[in-house]
Every structure is written in structure tokens, then in C-alpha cells.
Motif scaffolding. Structure first.
Motif, mmCIF file in Angstrom:
data_model
loop_
_atom_site.group_PDB
_atom_site.id
_atom_site.type_symbol
_atom_site.label_atom_id
_atom_site.label_comp_id
_atom_site.label_asym_id
_atom_site.label_seq_id
_atom_site.Cartn_x
_atom_site.Cartn_y
_atom_site.Cartn_z
ATOM 1 N N THR B 683 -59.381 25.657 -24.429
ATOM 2 C CA THR B 683 -58.978 24.292 -24.779
ATOM 3 C C THR B 683 -57.519 24.021 -24.495
ATOM 4 O OG1 THR B 683 -58.597 25.077 -27.022
ATOM 5 C CG2 THR B 683 -60.682 23.951 -26.600
ATOM 6 N N THR B 684 -56.652 24.981 -24.820
ATOM 7 C CA THR B 684 -55.221 24.714 -24.680
ATOM 8 C C THR B 684 -54.878 24.265 -23.269
ATOM 9 O OG1 THR B 684 -54.963 26.656 -26.083
ATOM 10 C CG2 THR B 684 -52.949 25.621 -25.262
ATOM 11 N N PHE B 685 -55.481 24.908 -22.289
ATOM 12 C CA PHE B 685 -55.130 24.612 -20.902
ATOM 13 C C PHE B 685 -55.996 23.521 -20.295
ATOM 14 C CE2 PHE B 685 -52.042 27.909 -19.986
ATOM 15 C CZ PHE B 685 -52.268 28.842 -20.982
ATOM 16 N N ASN B 686 -56.879 22.939 -21.072
ATOM 17 C CA ASN B 686 -57.744 21.887 -20.532
ATOM 18 C C ASN B 686 -57.643 20.586 -21.316
ATOM 19 O OD1 ASN B 686 -59.512 22.833 -18.186
ATOM 20 N ND2 ASN B 686 -59.601 24.567 -19.594
ATOM 21 N N ALA B 687 -57.872 20.710 -22.626
ATOM 22 C CA ALA B 687 -57.946 19.480 -23.416
ATOM 23 C C ALA B 687 -56.642 18.709 -23.425
ATOM 24 C CB ALA B 687 -58.367 19.822 -24.841
ATOM 25 N N LYS B 688 -55.525 19.426 -23.277
ATOM 26 C CA LYS B 688 -54.247 18.721 -23.376
ATOM 27 C C LYS B 688 -53.907 17.938 -22.116
ATOM 28 C CE LYS B 688 -52.128 22.020 -26.532
ATOM 29 N NZ LYS B 688 -51.480 21.612 -27.753
ATOM 30 N N LEU B 689 -54.603 18.223 -21.031
ATOM 31 C CA LEU B 689 -54.158 17.642 -19.761
ATOM 32 C C LEU B 689 -54.332 16.132 -19.742
ATOM 33 C CD1 LEU B 689 -55.650 20.256 -17.279
ATOM 34 C CD2 LEU B 689 -53.347 20.140 -18.208
ATOM 35 N N SER B 690 -55.542 15.708 -20.103
ATOM 36 C CA SER B 690 -55.820 14.292 -19.917
ATOM 37 C C SER B 690 -55.853 13.534 -21.229
ATOM 38 C CB SER B 690 -57.158 14.148 -19.202
ATOM 39 O OG SER B 690 -58.099 14.924 -19.903
ATOM 40 N N ASN B 691 -55.382 14.163 -22.276
ATOM 41 C CA ASN B 691 -55.369 13.510 -23.581
ATOM 42 C C ASN B 691 -54.630 12.172 -23.511
ATOM 43 O OD1 ASN B 691 -54.396 12.883 -26.311
ATOM 44 N ND2 ASN B 691 -55.322 14.858 -26.814
ATOM 45 N N GLU B 692 -55.204 11.194 -24.146
ATOM 46 C CA GLU B 692 -54.625 9.843 -24.050
ATOM 47 C C GLU B 692 -53.255 9.727 -24.685
ATOM 48 O OE1 GLU B 692 -58.738 7.360 -23.761
ATOM 49 O OE2 GLU B 692 -57.413 7.020 -25.495
ATOM 50 N N ALA B 693 -52.964 10.617 -25.573
ATOM 51 C CA ALA B 693 -51.653 10.555 -26.202
ATOM 52 C C ALA B 693 -50.602 11.284 -25.382
ATOM 53 C CB ALA B 693 -51.747 11.179 -27.586
ATOM 54 N N GLY B 694 -51.011 11.893 -24.318
ATOM 55 C CA GLY B 694 -50.131 12.818 -23.619
ATOM 56 C C GLY B 694 -49.266 12.193 -22.547
ATOM 57 N N ARG B 695 -48.414 13.030 -21.992
ATOM 58 C CA ARG B 695 -47.430 12.591 -21.013
ATOM 59 C C ARG B 695 -48.101 12.089 -19.748
ATOM 60 N NH1 ARG B 695 -41.942 14.603 -20.328
ATOM 61 N NH2 ARG B 695 -42.407 16.287 -21.770
ATOM 62 N N LEU B 696 -49.154 12.765 -19.310
ATOM 63 C CA LEU B 696 -49.786 12.405 -18.042
ATOM 64 C C LEU B 696 -50.387 11.012 -18.114
ATOM 65 C CD1 LEU B 696 -50.634 13.013 -15.216
ATOM 66 C CD2 LEU B 696 -52.628 14.235 -16.082
ATOM 67 N N HIS B 697 -51.116 10.804 -19.166
ATOM 68 C CA HIS B 697 -51.751 9.481 -19.323
ATOM 69 C C HIS B 697 -50.694 8.386 -19.314
ATOM 70 C CE1 HIS B 697 -55.086 6.928 -20.606
ATOM 71 N NE2 HIS B 697 -54.191 6.300 -21.353
ATOM 72 N N ARG B 698 -49.637 8.632 -20.034
ATOM 73 C CA ARG B 698 -48.549 7.643 -20.126
ATOM 74 C C ARG B 698 -47.956 7.378 -18.738
ATOM 75 N NH1 ARG B 698 -43.529 9.024 -20.765
ATOM 76 N NH2 ARG B 698 -44.023 11.002 -21.780
ATOM 77 N N LEU B 699 -47.707 8.426 -17.995
ATOM 78 C CA LEU B 699 -47.118 8.247 -16.671
ATOM 79 C C LEU B 699 -48.058 7.521 -15.722
ATOM 80 C CD1 LEU B 699 -45.251 11.619 -16.023
ATOM 81 C CD2 LEU B 699 -44.247 9.332 -16.029
ATOM 82 N N LEU B 700 -49.360 7.853 -15.825
ATOM 83 C CA LEU B 700 -50.318 7.184 -14.945
ATOM 84 C C LEU B 700 -50.374 5.690 -15.258
ATOM 85 C CD1 LEU B 700 -53.191 9.840 -14.905
ATOM 86 C CD2 LEU B 700 -51.729 9.199 -12.992
ATOM 87 N N GLN B 701 -50.289 5.362 -16.529
ATOM 88 C CA GLN B 701 -50.335 3.958 -16.933
ATOM 89 C C GLN B 701 -49.049 3.229 -16.574
ATOM 90 O OE1 GLN B 701 -53.406 3.959 -17.364
ATOM 91 N NE2 GLN B 701 -53.673 3.144 -19.416
ATOM 92 N N SER B 702 -47.960 3.965 -16.476
ATOM 93 C CA SER B 702 -46.660 3.297 -16.383
ATOM 94 C C SER B 702 -46.353 2.778 -14.995
ATOM 95 C CB SER B 702 -45.565 4.292 -16.758
ATOM 96 O OG SER B 702 -45.435 5.221 -15.688
ATOM 97 N N GLY B 703 -47.182 3.113 -14.000
ATOM 98 C CA GLY B 703 -46.873 2.643 -12.650
ATOM 99 C C GLY B 703 -45.866 3.515 -11.935
ATOM 100 N N ALA B 704 -45.621 4.691 -12.437
ATOM 101 C CA ALA B 704 -44.708 5.595 -11.730
ATOM 102 C C ALA B 704 -45.321 6.008 -10.399
ATOM 103 C CB ALA B 704 -44.456 6.834 -12.595
#
Lengths: 444, 760
Positions: B683-704
């Protein structure tokens, strides 16, 4: 690296290269068929040396009362009954096991040194008294290491878990690869093995893409910092992948493959289903599976300092009776009994006298355990206790002797000594007075 | 180096100077010969004949020939029934076993029969002491010498003379000294070692031919019994010298490099003076100074166990302040993360474990020590001498209502606070170091009255005049207290410091306080403390393992170690100050990138050594990079792994080797199959990747842009920007695959990379 590991590593490199090329149909196979073929063709590691190939340990945590189970005496409230071996009588609390006595032998003269939990666990599982200077490898770790893993299945498994005493079942100086893999209670509704199954959103192909990305990202660093550790991670990842992808491994942990009748026969409780999964694991290639019996409803474990009789009669022994007899019959039916050792023991026995709380306390001076299968002769009594089951009357057996017996059946040299990193040699079958234990000739 | 000339200074001449007159005359002689341009050894003439003494002549042979080494008669059980003291540490015992005979038993002072003397006064040539090593009878050790050899003759002479014990030379022998402590030479070259023995009263004697030489790595250099050193191939080792219970060592460097002609390297403090001087002597060129991004990541991890956030990295890289590194160090030393991280490390070291209720006072004591930078000698004193409830008293919790066994307390106290592993000496004299069983149990006696009382969470430890509480025996309270006895002699123990002095009568009310005061004022204390801290920052102690100071494990930089210890003492044993010194040195700040000439150096600090991140730090790092915190059992949300009081509540931590605190922590962190499985499927190396609260989701949404996204994650995980080559490869992948998938895989790749999981 064992030959098995080397073979697997060699096979792994070529497979990895194939996958990198991107053409899974290089051999005209898809990946899962390819892996299945590998599994069928894989050698079983080092050639079998002893008759036994694996062992299942029923760990009766807390220490069962020997006079109320294997070594009936007048100071037990329970009567002895005959078994299917003339001359051998065990407690009336074990009627089903009594019908399988020909498969099982009893040691009634076990003599160990520690009388408190924890240190007694340590002593029973390593043969050494705890020593602050060094940690000792456990019986299961030694057997896993000496025999090696088979068919990508974890060699050493512990079910349901080691709780607070799990550290005494570990590999320590032998390395984490020989630590037991602890799996959850198989009788629980949402039973699933962590880390053994890719998340649903990740396909095998996706995983390979990830690993390719990892190769790119880490290339610069790996080039600059050559290290053996890095290379070993690659090997472990490949082994992990095999384990995760191998249908045989996944199926070994999948109880839905068993009939409902058999699950009922073992008993729909933690110990029963754990023993069933132990049989599956051994069948799939595990070397040493420990079934931990410590958490009975309303009764905890075998440590009956109070209400000994009630606990043994009503809760503790009936489950043991059912599980052990079913396990022996099941193994025999599948042709596995001759290659699988079965042991039922705790960390000590219990006092011959009942205490003011109607209980029995710890007693390491003389106690009993049961073992059979794997080429170990059944239907035999080894050693004798006095008329109250308090002291060894004849033919004392030490932990070192027990270990030596198991090693001999498994084809392991019981004289071996490992060199601990602090520079002290340690015996793998450590008996009293710094001597090596001797295999019990009556059994093996 | 040229062998020194031996000036023939007659012994009688030297002896005729006594007291201070002798010193002056020696100085005059030295000046005279110095003016003559030669170098004089104060070698005496061969000593005039005198009766052979057992303790000198015979023990010398027994040591030189290896008879009393740990693999032969000096081993724990001896051999063939004959037990000699290791390296001749106890000549009186050896004399007894040889002259009286008998077979040694480990666990009893009684000798087993046959009690036959190993020397024969009536027929000296028939002595076993001669016949065995000459292989005239079966000898497991083989032929040690022939009847024609000088050793045989010396022993025979001694037996003929009555086999007397003779002079107790060890009483006046103060030490042995090699003529050089460090030798650097090229492969194939030789060098003649010289060793001088110092006796009380200033007498010195050349004992080169009598000393036993042992090279710790005979692939690098070998030594002949005559003391001639031969260098074989490039590398580094030490030669251990042994004579009559005294030890010394010579460090050897074998290199084919020319002496450096580089300009002096810049230095920041005294640490650099020592490190660079040695690099120069051993002709190893250090790496360059670390780049800013190497440095900021490393120092944040080493001081605070926390990765620098991307903004901090950008800030640091952009800053033109020439003192920016020192300022970052100060900021880190004063950060709350520093307190958390070092509380974690000291909780591991002092083994804060148990049920939550019990351990709170203990854990709070550890944390307070770090937060207030309590002087370390005070910490040690409190840890050893504590009485009553609270604080460090829970160190002595061992199961319910029991203090630990005496052996555990001796082992742990000496190992943690003095860096020595006495452990093996509990059952017998230490098999390969100089500790004796008597020393061990003399120290054990300081703990001989400990007991504790109270119930689970409310536990008080104190010294009971009845004695030590031993293992809980069912139904027999009378067996609980007994005075502690020496396991071999069965005599009651008397508290005795390591050097043999007994605890004075008037201090016996509080033996543990006396022990604590002795420990912290002993030279071993400061050097063990600085060595341990040094090990955290460099991945290796000056003595390594950091708490394994041994005769055959000498420090690589003895003067540096001594200087660090002195600096530590002078600054009130402040750990913060020690750390400040270390991280501000240039030696610490060197890059981990190697070049051809220093790639194989692992012991001279020519470059930084990569070290794996500890489990708790790694888990926090993954949480920080992904922006998804871990939730720990029984802990409020937002708690980080380095803040946990006790290792629990996350399988990641046990899979990745967080110390269980049931023993003094060993450096762990070896990769294994379980970790690999967790990386692929856990889980540690999988569930955190696409979590909606996470950095990746935020960056994808931000238009970077892709590049911004990649850079952000590189900065977060590796504290650097991607190289052009890396970006080219990634850009291609991002173009070919769905964005979210590629990005997730990038994050996965970063958090499983070795560059991420190591501190470099």
C-alpha cells in the motif's frame, strides 16, 4: 547464493531482457503461460536429502498441561484412554487423536531450562538461553535456510502472527529472508495476504512500465555509486515479482480452493483454518509453517494458571484434538505425511499439582510433546516421567535432541555450527552443558 | 623510511644515571647524536645474561609462537586440556597450568585429572612443554619448532634451571611502542619495524624480535616474525603487536600514488586538519566539495531526519550568501524536527519500549534531554544511577516486576557509554580481547542489589540491601533475593572498577552512583560518545562498529578521535555543539561522488559514503513526497513516523527494519524480499500515488506543465532538478502515455529509487 537462487537469478535476467524488448510473444507465449511453464519446470532446489521435505509446527502458546493430555497421571482429573496403538494411552480429552496414534509419537521426558514466557519461547525455539550479547536464529529459520525455498513459495510462514513473542521465531543473524512471513487469520472474513497481490489498477504490463521508468530515474545514481546492495535489490525485486505473479503462490494462500467439508473437518476457527492453510503451503512448497494457537475465545491461550481443568476440557484440548487428527489424516490422504513432519508443542508443561486457583503453573522440568510424519516413526513413546509427571524418570530428552531429530529427518547435519557475527560459534542443535543434541534413535 | 641507526650506548652508562640526572644526560646524548646527523634509538646492548623468568622468556615464546592465541590454547576452553591465558595476560595462571598440570574446565576453577606436570625437572628433555611443540608426541598444533631452534633451547634451559617463576616482569612493564605509528609505502616495498618496551623507571629495551606480529589483512601487507613488513597490494590495514600482555598497533597504507603536490585544501575546523593530513599521508585525493543540492538534502536528513521541501531547496540553491551553509545548520539545530529525530535515535539507543503507560516518563526523559541539550555526561549519570520512579528508571524494566539480569546491565552500560563489548567475558575471559571474567563480574557487582517494585505502570527501581532479585520462581518467594556470586569461583561479588580498584567502603550505599561517576570521568566515555555521533554523520565510526573498541579494531584516526573527545569535554559534553563541529567541517561536506583515485577508500573520509535512510525517515519521506501522510494505529492523524514514541502501528516500519528496541541497535537496513514485495505490491508505494489529497493530484489539477510537474517531484524527492538527459527520456514517455499514468509511475520510480532511499 544457493544454487536455486542462482538458477532463478539467471533465469530472471533472461526473462527480464525479453520483457524489456517489449515482445511478450517472443516465444509465442503470453506472460502468464510462460510463467506457468517456468513453475512446472522449475527444479526443487537442492536435491532432497532426508525423507522429510517440510514441517508443520502447532505452537500451543502458553504451555499445555502434559498430565491432562499426552501423559495421563493420577493427579489429573481426566482418565486415560486406549489408542489405536496397543500399550499407548493418552488423556480422554483426545479421543480423535487416539485413533491416529500410529502416525504420532510422544516424548514424555522433555526437559528444558526456562520457566517464564518469553525466555522459554526463546529456549524452545533456539535451544539457547537468551543472551544479551547475541540473538539466535530459530528452528524454522535454520530449516528454511538449510533446505532452501521451493517454487517461489515463501519457505517460512507463521499464521496468524507472532504477537509479542514473534521475535523468538526469527532468523536474526541468518538474514531477513529467513524471517517468517506472518499472514493474518485465515478464518477471518476479509482474509488477504498483504503485499502478495498487485493492486487492482496495476496490471503486470503496467508494473513493467514502472520498473522501466525506475531504471531511467535511478540510472545516474547507480552508475556513480556501484554497490552490491543495489544489485541485490534487483534480485529481490525479480523474486518478488515471481512470487506475486506466480499462480501457484497465490493459490497456496487461497482457501476457496478447498471443499466446505474439509474446512468443517478442520474446524471453522483460527487454529483449524490456519492448519488447513499450512497444509496447502507445504503442498505448494513451503518448508516450515508455524500455526500459532494463542487466542482462543474466552480463554486466551494454554497458560491456565486458573481453572485448568475447565479450560482444557471445554476449550483448549477439543480444538487441538480436532485439528491435529484432521491434519494427520489429510496429509496422509494426499500422500504428504511421509514428507511432512508434524509437531505439537508449547514452551513448557504445567505443574503436576493444582494451585489454589484451580490452575496449573509453569513446569519445564518434565513435560511432553507429540511429533510424527516426515519419516519419523509413529506410535512410539520416548522417555518416561515419574508417577506424578513431575520429573524425568527415564531417558531425558533436551531441546537439542529434539532439534537433532528433526534435522536428521530433514537431511540436515545436526552437528553444524554457525559463526555468529560477534565471533562466537553457535550450535544449531544445542543441548545441555554445551553439547550437541543427539537424534532420538527410537524415532529416526 | 630509513631504519634508525643503533648507537651502541652501553647499558652501564645509561644505568648510571638515576632520577632526574638521567633525563638530562639522555637529552644531552640525544642532542649530540642529532648533531651528528644520525638517528639514535635508545636501544640498549643485549642485556647481560640473567636467569630466564617464566613471565618473560617463556610467555614471550608462547605468545610469539601463537600458543596462547584465541584459536589455540588461549581460546575459551584451551586445547587438549591445556589452557593458557590469552596473549599472556595472566602469567601466574599459565605457570600453574604448566608446572602443576591438570585439565581446564570453563565453568569451574577445579582442574580435572590427570594432574601431571607439563615440565619434568628430573628429565627436562621429556617435558611435554618441549615434546609437544617439537612434535615428538602428537600435537594438534603441529610442529612449532625443532629441537635445534633457539626457542627449544631457551625452554630447555629454563627447565634445567628449575623452572622457576622468576621475575614478575609484567609488574614493571608499562607498554610497547613501535618506532612509527603509521607507515605508507608502495606495493612490493619492505620496511623493518622496531618495537621498544617501556619499563617503570624509564628503562627501555628493544624487543623487536620477541614481539608477535599480526597483519589484519595479509592481502595488503604481511609481517615476518623478524618484524619485516612487506607491502603486497594497494589498500590499508594495521599490524597488531603483542608482547607479555601489552598491545600496540601500526597503521599501514599501501599505495602507488605519488605524494600530493596539490595546494593546501581549505579547512573549516580542526576535524579537517586531521582528516586532510591523513589523506595527504596516505596519498588519497579527496573529492570536491558537495554541490548545494547534495549538501542541503544530506544535512537536513542527518540533523532533522526530514527531507527539505522543494521551496527550501530552491531558496537554498538560489541564495548567494557565502554563509548559507552555516545558517542552514543553525536553523536545523534549532528546529522541532531536530528534537524529534534525535529523540527517536536516543529512544532506540536507550531502548524505550513497553506498554504506552509505562514508557511515557522514560520517553519524556529522552526527549527532554535532547530538547535542552542536556550535557551528555549528566544523561549518562542519570541513566546509570537512577533510583525510584520516572525518567530513566524504566530503563531497568524487564518483564513485569523484574530488573534485567546483571549481565544485561553490564553489557549494555559498558557498550552504550564506553563503547566496549565485554559481553563474552561473562562466562569466561574474553576470547579475543583483554577483558577478564573477574573484571566483568567486578562491574556486575555494582548492579548486585537492584530490584524493582510496584505494579506495571507504576514501577520503582532501587537498590535492596538483601541483594539482587533473580528470576521469578513460582510459589517460592524465598528464592527471589540472593547476593550475586561469581559464576566460576562461586564467591560473592565485590564491586570493582575495571582497573581492579575496589569500591571504597563508604561508597557502598549507592554503588550505581559510584559506577556512574566513574564511567563519565573515564577516558573511554568521551571517546565512545563522540565516536557514536561521528558514526551517524559519516556512516562509519572512527572505530567501527561504533561501540566495538578492541585491541584488534584500532581507530583509523586516533588523534582525531582524541581531539574530538577533548573538544566535547571542553564544551560541557554538549551533543549539539559536537554535531555543529561535525557538519561545519569540510570533511563532512565533501561530495559523495568519487573519482578514480579515491573510489575504493571507505575509511579515510575522502568522500561522503552513501547510507540507507532509517525506516521511520524513509516512511516520512515517502509521505512527504506524495503529500499523503501515514496514519498510525492509536495515534492522531498527522503524526509522523519519527515522532512515534514506540515502533508500532505500521507494517512498513517492521518490514524496513525499524529497531525493535529489544537490544542495542545494530546498523540494519539490509534489503530483503519482503521490502521488494512491498515496493511492488504494498500500500505505501501504491495507495499514496494517486490519492486525491496528495501532491500529484494537486499538480495535475493545477495546470502545471509536464516539466514543472517533473521538476517539482525531483526537488521533493531528490532535492535536485532532473538532468537534461533524464528530462529527455521522461519527456518522451510523457508524450507516449496517458499523463496521469506516466506521472504516477514517475512518482513510484522516484520513491523506490536508491538515490531516494539513501543519504548521499
Amino acid at each position: 547464493m544457493s544454487r536455486n537462487d542462482a538458477n532463478r537469478a539467471a533465469a530472471a535476467w533472461s526473462r527480464r531482457d525479453i520483457l524489456r524488448v517489449g515482445s511478450l510473444s517472443f516465444f509465442g507465449l503470453d506472460l502468464s503461460r510462460y510463467l506457468r511453464l517456468q513453475h512446472l519446470m522449475a527444479d526443487t532446489g537442492s536435491a532432497p536429502r532426508g525423507k522429510a521435505q517440510a514441517a508443520i509446527l502447532l505452537w500451543l502458546n502458553g504451555g499445555p498441561s502434559h498430565v491432562d493430555t499426552w501423559d495421563p497421571k493420577r493427579n489429573s482429573s481426566f482418565k486415560p484412554i486406549a489408542t489405536n496403538v496397543p500399550g499407548i494411552r493418552i488423556s480422554e480429552l483426545l479421543p480423535r487423536v487416539a485413533r491416529h496414534m500410529d502416525k504420532l509419537s510422544l516424548i514424555r521426558s522433555m526437559h528444558t531450562l526456562e520457566n517464564n514466557h518469553g525466555i522459554a519461547h526463546h529456549y524452545a525455539m533456539t535451544g539457547h538461553r537468551p543472551n544479551p550479547a547475541m540473538k539466535f536464529p530459530s528452528l524454522g529459520s535454520i530449516i528454511s535456510k538449510e533446505l532452501g525455498a521451493r517454487l517461489s513459495v515463501p519457505p517460512y510462514v507463521m499464521v496468524p502472527d507472532g504477537n509479542w513473542f514473534g521475535e523468538h521465531f526469527r532468523a536474526h543473524m541468518l538474514g531477513a529472508s529467513y524471517d517468517p512471513m506472518e499472514i493474518p487469520d485465515p478464518s477471518a472474513k476479509n482474509f488477504k495476504i498483504p503485499d502478495l497481490r498487485l493492486p487492482d489498477s496495476i496490471s503486470v504490463e503496467r508494473l513493467q512500465q514502472r520498473r522501466a521508468m525506475a531504471g531511467l530515474v535511478d540510472a545516474l545514481y547507480r552508475e556513480q555509486m556501484h554497490s552490491a546492495e543495489h544489485a541485490s535489490l534487483d534480485v529481490f525485486q525479480q523474486q518478488a515479482l515471481e512470487m506475486i505473479l506466480s499462480p501457484a503462490v497465490r493459490e497456496a494462500f487461497d482457501l476457496s480452493k478447498e471443499t466446505e467439508q474439509l474446512k468443517d473437518a478442520y474446524g471453522r476457527n483460527t487454529v483449524g483454518q490456519s492448519a488447513l492453510i499450512a497444509r496447502r503451503l507445504v503442498e505448494a512448497g513451503s518448508r516450515f509453517v508455524t500455526v500459532v494457537d494463542r487466542n482462543r475465545p474466552e480463554s486466551g491461550d494454554w497458560d491456565s494458571h486458573a481453572n485448568n481443568d475447565k479450560r482444557h476440557r471445554d476449550v483448549l484440548v477439543p480444538v487441538l484434538d480436532q485439528v491435529l487428527s484432521t491434519l494427520l489424516a489429510d496429509l496422509e490422504q494426499r500422500g504428504l505425511l511421509s514428507s511432512t513432519i508434524v509437531i505439537a508443542m508449547g514452551e513448557f508443561g504445567r505443574t503436576p499439582d493444582i494451585n489454589p486457583n484451580g490452575g496449573r503453573d509453569h513446569w519445564p522440568q518434565c513435560w511432553s510433546l507429540a511429533l510424527g510424519g516426515g519419516g519419523i516413526r509413529g506410535g512410539t513413546i520416548v522417555g518416561e516421567s515419574d508417577e506424578r509427571g513431575a520429573y524425568v524418570k527415564d531417558r531425558m530428552v533436551t531441546i537439542g535432541d529434539l532439534f537433532a531429530t528433526l534435522y536428521k529427518a530433514l537431511g540436515i547435519d545436526w552437528h553444524r555450527e554457525y559463526m555468529h557475527p560477534i565471533g562466537r560459534p553457535l550450535k544449531i542443535a544445542n543441548s545441555l552443558d554445551d553439547k550437541t543434541g543427539q537424534p532420538i534413535q527410537e524415532l529416526v | 623510511m630509513a631504519a634508525c641507526l643503533r648507537a651502541e650506548v652501553p647499558k652501564e652508562l645509561l644505568d648510571s644515571f638515576s632520577g632526574s640526572g638521567m633525563v638530562t644526560m639522555r637529552v644531552v646524548l640525544l642532542l649530540l647524536t642529532a648533531m651528528l646527523g644520525s638517528r639514535v634509538c635508545f636501544a640498549e646492548q643485549p642485556a647481560p645474561p640473567r636467569p630466564a623468568s617464566f613471565a618473560r622468556e617463556i610467555v614471550s615464546i608462547l605468545t610469539k609462537q601463537g600458543c596462547n592465541s584465541s584459536s589455540c590454547h588461549g581460546g575459551v576452553k584451551g586445547r587438549g586440556g591445556l589452557k593458557l591465558s590469552l596473549d599472556g595476560l595472566d602469567p601466574r595462571e599459565d605457570y600453574k597450568w604448566i608446572v602443576q598440570g591438570g585439565t581446564y574446565q570453563v565453568l569451574s576453577p577445579e582442574a580435572l585429572p590427570p594432574i601431571t606436570p607439563r615440565v619434568s625437572l628430573q628429565e627436562p628433555e621429556n617435558s611435554l612443554l618441549l615434546r609437544k611443540p617439537a612434535m615428538q608426541v602428537v600435537h594438534g598444533g603441529g610442529e612449532i619448532f625443532t629441537p635445534e631452534s633457539p626457542d627449544y633451547a631457551a625452554i630447555l634451559e629454563w627447565v634445567r634451571g628449575g623452572a622457576a617463576y622468576g621475575e614478575d616482569v609484567q609488574k614493571t612493564l608499562q607498554g610497547i611502542e613501535p618506532s612509527s605509528r603509521e607507515i605508507v609505502l608502495g606495493p612490493g616495498h619492505t620496511h623493518s619495524l622496531r618495537v621498544v618496551a617501556r619499563f617503570a623507571g624509564g628503562r627501555r629495551e628493544d624487543v623487536t624480535r620477541e614481539v608477535r606480529y599480526e597483519s589484519l589483512d595479509s592481502t595488503v601487507a604481511t609481517v615476518e616474525p623478524s618484524g619485516v613488513l612487506k607491502a603486497l597490494q594497494k589498500g590499508e590495514t594495521a599490524v597488531i603487536l603483542r608482547w607479555l600482555g601489552q598491545f600496540a598497533h601500526v597503521r599501514i597504507g599501501v599505495t602507488d600514488q605519488e605524494p600530493a603536490s596539490d595546494a593546501e585544501l581549505p579547512r573549516n575546523n580542526f576535524i579537517d586538519d586531521h582528516v586532510f593530513a591523513r589523506l595527504r599521508r596516505f596519498r588519497i585525493r579527496p573529492s570536491e566539495l558537495s554541490s548545494d543540492h547534495e549538501f542541503v538534502r544530506r544535512v537536513c536528513l542527518d540533523l532533522a531526519g526530514t527531507l527539505p521541501p522543494p521551496d527550501r531547496v530552491r531558496e537554498f540553491l538560489a541564495s548567494k550568501d557565502p554563509k548559507k551553509r552555516e545558517k542552514v545548520v543553525e536553523a536545523l539545530l534549532n528546529s522541532p524536527e531536530y528534537v524529534e529525530f534525535w529523540s527517536l535515535r536516543f529512544a532506540d539507543l536507550f531502548r524505550v519500549r513497553g506498554e504506552y503507560g509505562w514508557i511515557l516518563p522514560f520517553w519524556e526523559w529522552v526527549r527532554r534531554n535532547v530538547a535542552t541539550d542536556k550535557p551528555y555526561h549528566q544523561v549518562a549519570r542519570e541513566a546509570i544511577a537512577v533510583q525510584g520512579y520516572g525518567g530513566a528508571s524504566h530503563k531497568y524494566q524487564f518483564g513485569i516486576n523484574k530488573p534485567p539480569p546483571i549481565e544485561q546491565m553490564v553489557n549494555e552500560t559498558i557498550r552504550v557509554f564506553m563503547g566496549r563489548r565485554l559481553d563474552c567475558a561473562q562466562c569466561h575471559n574474553h576470547p579475543f580481547d583483554r577483558w577478564t571474567q573477574n573484571q566483568y563480574w567486578g562491574l556486575g557487582a555494582f548492579f548486585g542489589r537492584m530490584t524493582n517494585t510496584g505494579w506495571a505502570f507504576d514501577n520503582a527501581v532501587f537498590d535492596d540491601p538483601n541483594g539482587h532479585e533473580v528470576d521469578y520462581v513460582e510459589n517460592d518467594p524465598t528464592l527471589r533475593f540472593r547476593p550475586v556470586a561469581h559464576p566460576r569461583t562461586k564467591q560473592p561479588l565485590a564491586a570493582m572498577f575495571m582497573d581492579g580498584t575496589a569500591l571504597p567502603e563508604d561508597r557502598r550505599d549507592d554503588p550505581r552512583l559510584a559506577l556512574a561517576n566513574w564511567v563519565v570521568s573515564h577516558p573511554y566515555f568521551a571517546e565512545a560518545a563522540v565516536n557514536r555521533i561521528w558514526g551517524y554523520f559519516f556512516g562509519r565510526g572512527i572505530v567501527d562498529p561504533v561501540d566495538d573498541f578492541r585491541v584488534v579494531n584500532p581507530p583509523t584516526h586516533p588523534e582525531l578521535l582524541a581531539a574530538l573527545a577533548r573538544d566535547f569535554e571542553q564544551h560541557g559534553y554538549s551533543l549539539k555543539q559536537l554535531m555543529r563541529r561535525i557538519v561545519n567541517s569540510r570533511a563532512y561536506q565533501l561530495s559523495s561522488q568519487t573519482h578514480e583515485l579515491n573510489r575504493h577508500d571507505r575509511t579515510n573520509y575522502s568522500h561522503a559514503l552513501p547510507r540507507p535512510l532509517e525506516a521511520a525517515v524513509l516512511l516520512d519521506a515517502i509521505s512527504q513526497v506524495t503529500g499523503v501522510p501515514e496514519v498510525f494505529d492509536k495515534n492522531p492523524a498527522g503524526k509522523r513516523a519519527i515522532q512515534l514514541r514506540f515502533p508500532a502501528g505500521a507494517s512498513f516500519l517492521s518490514v524496513f527494519g525499524r529497531p525493535a528496541r529489544d537490544a542495542v541497535p545494530d546498523p540494519g537496513g539490509q534489503l530483503n524480499l519482503r521490502q521488494a514485495m512491498h515496493m511492488l505490491a504494498g500500500t505505501t508505494f501504491n495507495a499514496k500515488l494517486s490519492n486525491e489529497a496528495g501532491r500529484l493530484h494537486r499538480l495535475l489539477q493545477s495546470g502545471a506543465s509536464d516539466r514543472q510537474l517533473v521538476e517539482e517531484f525531483y526537488l521533493a524527492a531528490l532535492s535536485r532538478f532532473p538532468t537534461e538527459r533524464e528530462w529527455a527520456g521522461l519527456q518522451k514517455i510523457f508524450a507516449e502515455r496517458p499523463r496521469r499514468e506516466a506521472a504516477e509511475d514517475l512518482v513510484w520510480a522516484l520513491i523506490t529509487a536508491r538515490e531516494f532511499a539513501e543519504n548521499h
